[in-house]
Write an enzyme that holds these catalytic residues in place. Structure first.
Site, PDB file in Angstrom:
ATOM      1  N   HIS A  56       0.837  -1.197   0.000  1.00  0.00           N
ATOM      2  CA  HIS A  56       0.000   0.000   0.000  1.00  0.00           C
ATOM      3  C   HIS A  56       0.879   1.258   0.000  1.00  0.00           C
ATOM      4  O   HIS A  56       2.048   1.203   0.379  1.00  0.00           O
ATOM      5  CB  HIS A  56      -0.836   0.089   1.278  1.00  0.00           C
ATOM      6  CG  HIS A  56      -1.586  -1.150   1.646  1.00  0.00           C
ATOM      7  ND1 HIS A  56      -2.954  -1.256   1.493  1.00  0.00           N
ATOM      8  CD2 HIS A  56      -1.183  -2.326   2.205  1.00  0.00           C
ATOM      9  CE1 HIS A  56      -3.357  -2.439   1.931  1.00  0.00           C
ATOM     10  NE2 HIS A  56      -2.288  -3.105   2.370  1.00  0.00           N
ATOM     11  N   TYR A  57       0.286   2.386  -0.376  1.00  0.00           N
ATOM     12  CA  TYR A  57       0.887   3.660   0.004  1.00  0.00           C
ATOM     13  C   TYR A  57      -0.058   4.375   0.959  1.00  0.00           C
ATOM     14  O   TYR A  57      -1.265   4.120   0.980  1.00  0.00           O
ATOM     15  CB  TYR A  57       1.282   4.530  -1.183  1.00  0.00           C
ATOM     16  CG  TYR A  57       0.219   4.921  -2.193  1.00  0.00           C
ATOM     17  CD1 TYR A  57      -1.057   5.360  -1.825  1.00  0.00           C
ATOM     18  CD2 TYR A  57       0.525   4.920  -3.552  1.00  0.00           C
ATOM     19  CE1 TYR A  57      -1.979   5.761  -2.766  1.00  0.00           C
ATOM     20  CE2 TYR A  57      -0.398   5.321  -4.502  1.00  0.00           C
ATOM     21  CZ  TYR A  57      -1.657   5.737  -4.100  1.00  0.00           C
ATOM     22  OH  TYR A  57      -2.578   6.138  -5.037  1.00  0.00           O
ATOM     23  N   THR A  58       0.492   5.268   1.777  1.00  0.00           N
ATOM     24  CA  THR A  58      -0.282   5.837   2.888  1.00  0.00           C
ATOM     25  C   THR A  58      -1.081   7.083   2.528  1.00  0.00           C
ATOM     26  O   THR A  58      -1.995   7.457   3.260  1.00  0.00           O
ATOM     27  CB  THR A  58       0.649   6.204   4.060  1.00  0.00           C
ATOM     28  OG1 THR A  58       1.564   7.217   3.624  1.00  0.00           O
ATOM     29  CG2 THR A  58       1.411   4.978   4.559  1.00  0.00           C
ATOM     30  N   GLU A 120       2.728  -0.923   4.504  1.00  0.00           N
ATOM     31  CA  GLU A 120       2.401   0.455   4.140  1.00  0.00           C
ATOM     32  C   GLU A 120       3.691   1.229   3.871  1.00  0.00           C
ATOM     33  O   GLU A 120       4.651   1.145   4.645  1.00  0.00           O
ATOM     34  CB  GLU A 120       1.621   1.141   5.260  1.00  0.00           C
ATOM     35  CG  GLU A 120       0.193   0.659   5.433  1.00  0.00           C
ATOM     36  CD  GLU A 120      -0.783   1.337   4.485  1.00  0.00           C
ATOM     37  OE1 GLU A 120      -0.334   2.162   3.657  1.00  0.00           O
ATOM     38  OE2 GLU A 120      -1.996   1.032   4.582  1.00  0.00           O
ATOM     39  N   HIS A 179      -2.673  -3.168  -3.300  1.00  0.00           N
ATOM     40  CA  HIS A 179      -4.040  -3.018  -2.806  1.00  0.00           C
ATOM     41  C   HIS A 179      -5.025  -2.947  -3.971  1.00  0.00           C
ATOM     42  O   HIS A 179      -6.136  -3.477  -3.910  1.00  0.00           O
ATOM     43  CB  HIS A 179      -4.125  -1.754  -1.951  1.00  0.00           C
ATOM     44  CG  HIS A 179      -5.242  -1.772  -0.961  1.00  0.00           C
ATOM     45  ND1 HIS A 179      -5.490  -0.724  -0.103  1.00  0.00           N
ATOM     46  CD2 HIS A 179      -6.194  -2.697  -0.672  1.00  0.00           C
ATOM     47  CE1 HIS A 179      -6.528  -1.011   0.654  1.00  0.00           C
ATOM     48  NE2 HIS A 179      -6.975  -2.198   0.331  1.00  0.00           N
ATOM     49  N   ASP A 189      -3.653   2.076  -5.020  1.00  0.00           N
ATOM     50  CA  ASP A 189      -2.288   1.974  -4.487  1.00  0.00           C
ATOM     51  C   ASP A 189      -1.720   0.557  -4.662  1.00  0.00           C
ATOM     52  O   ASP A 189      -2.491  -0.401  -4.722  1.00  0.00           O
ATOM     53  CB  ASP A 189      -2.250   2.403  -3.013  1.00  0.00           C
ATOM     54  CG  ASP A 189      -3.175   1.617  -2.107  1.00  0.00           C
ATOM     55  OD1 ASP A 189      -4.346   1.445  -2.460  1.00  0.00           O
ATOM     56  OD2 ASP A 189      -2.733   1.178  -1.036  1.00  0.00           O
TER      57      ASP A 189
END
Length: 294
Positions: A56-58, A120, A179, A189
């Site tokens: 994922h990215y946040t 993440e 994701h 993401d």
């Protein structure tokens, strides 16, 4: 007095046999303790609980990412910040369930929180000036240039971490996903600038197609004769969840876009075309022998 003396004598005589004590004239029997034997017999019908890794990215900075992932109703097993602190942060023990995946599915599994490791990575996702483009109806999907680059140090940390996890849990290359791959109608993401190809070639992790097979498929142009049903089944064969409608509706195009973000990131359009189909065929050929539906 005489009664208490009598009970004491009885317990003294029988204690070696049943283990009794007296408390206010009440007799308590101590149960026998049994040993849990974890070595004599072992079943062969078993596998690791962890089946996939979801990246994922946040969409926030370091401070807000830490706060959200430690105090909010979302969590991940690991967090990778965007500055050089020489650390990868473990927020949830691998033996426990983190709340990172949500609704969706991949490779026949629909509750990925139960069987995945979530990672993440601090990254803004979409550049600030383009964030309202979809909302304003200016375009259907974000192109490559709208996404924010990852730091090279972050990619090195991802490479080291995923290498270790994939080896320890024997995770299929196909099941190292973003994701977006498992929730294409909700998430995009880790985005078009997450370097899946670099991680495959530099660290040997994740899945990637063979260029020869892609080019061969494009030359054969099997896409021209493929029906929508054929193409959607090819997506299912690889692991994507896609509906069985006979059109490229928005939900279906979301799957195409998620696939392109992963495997053709410089041209993510959401439109099914010859090259996208050739990549999908090449992947299915390469990983056809992997049984990931368990």
């Amino acid at each position: 007095m005489v009664k208490n003396i009598f009970l004491a004598l009885v317990c003294g005589l029988t204690l070696p046999l049943i283990g009794c004590v007296t408390t206010n004239s009440t007799q308590i029997v101590t149960p026998k303790k049994y040993i849990v034997d974890r070595e004599t017999y072992q079943a062969t019908g078993k596998s690791e609980r962890i089946k996939s890794i979801v990246l994922h990215y946040t969409v926030s900075d370091n401070a807000r990412s830490i706060n959200t992932l430690t105090n909010g109703q979302v969590s991940a097993h690991y967090l990778i910040l965007d500055h050089d602190d020489n650390k990868i942060y473990n927020l949830v023990p691998e033996s426990q369930r983190a709340w990172h995946a949500g609704n969706g599915g991949f490779a026949g599994r629909t509750i990925l929180n139960d069987t995945s490791i979530g990672i993440e990575i601090v990254n803004s996702g979409i550049k600030h000036e383009y964030r309202d483009a979809l909302k304003n109806g200016e375009l259907d999907y974000h192109p490559y240039e709208h996404y924010v680059e990852f730091d090279e140090l972050q990619i090195k940390k991802v490479g080291q971490l995923v290498q270790d996890l994939a080896k320890r849990y024997d995770i299929s290359p196909k099941n190292i996903i973003g994701h977006a791959d498992m929730a294409p109608s909700r998430k995009i993401d880790p985005g078009a600038k997450f370097p899946w190809q670099q991680l495959y070639f530099d660290y040997g992790i994740g899945a990637w197609y063979d260029e020869f097979d892609k080019q061969f498929s494009m030359h054969q142009d099997t896409f021209a004769a493929a029906t929508i049903a054929d193409i959607k089944q090819a997506f299912r064969d690889y692991g994507y969840q896609i509906n069985d409608s006979d059109e490229w509706d928005k939900a279906s195009r979301n799957v195409v876009y998620a696939f392109q973000l992963h495997f053709r990131p410089q041209q993510p359009t959401g439109v099914m075309d010859l090259e996208t189909y050739a990549i999908l065929q090449a992947l299915n050929k390469k990983y056809a022998d992997r049984d990931d539906f368990y």
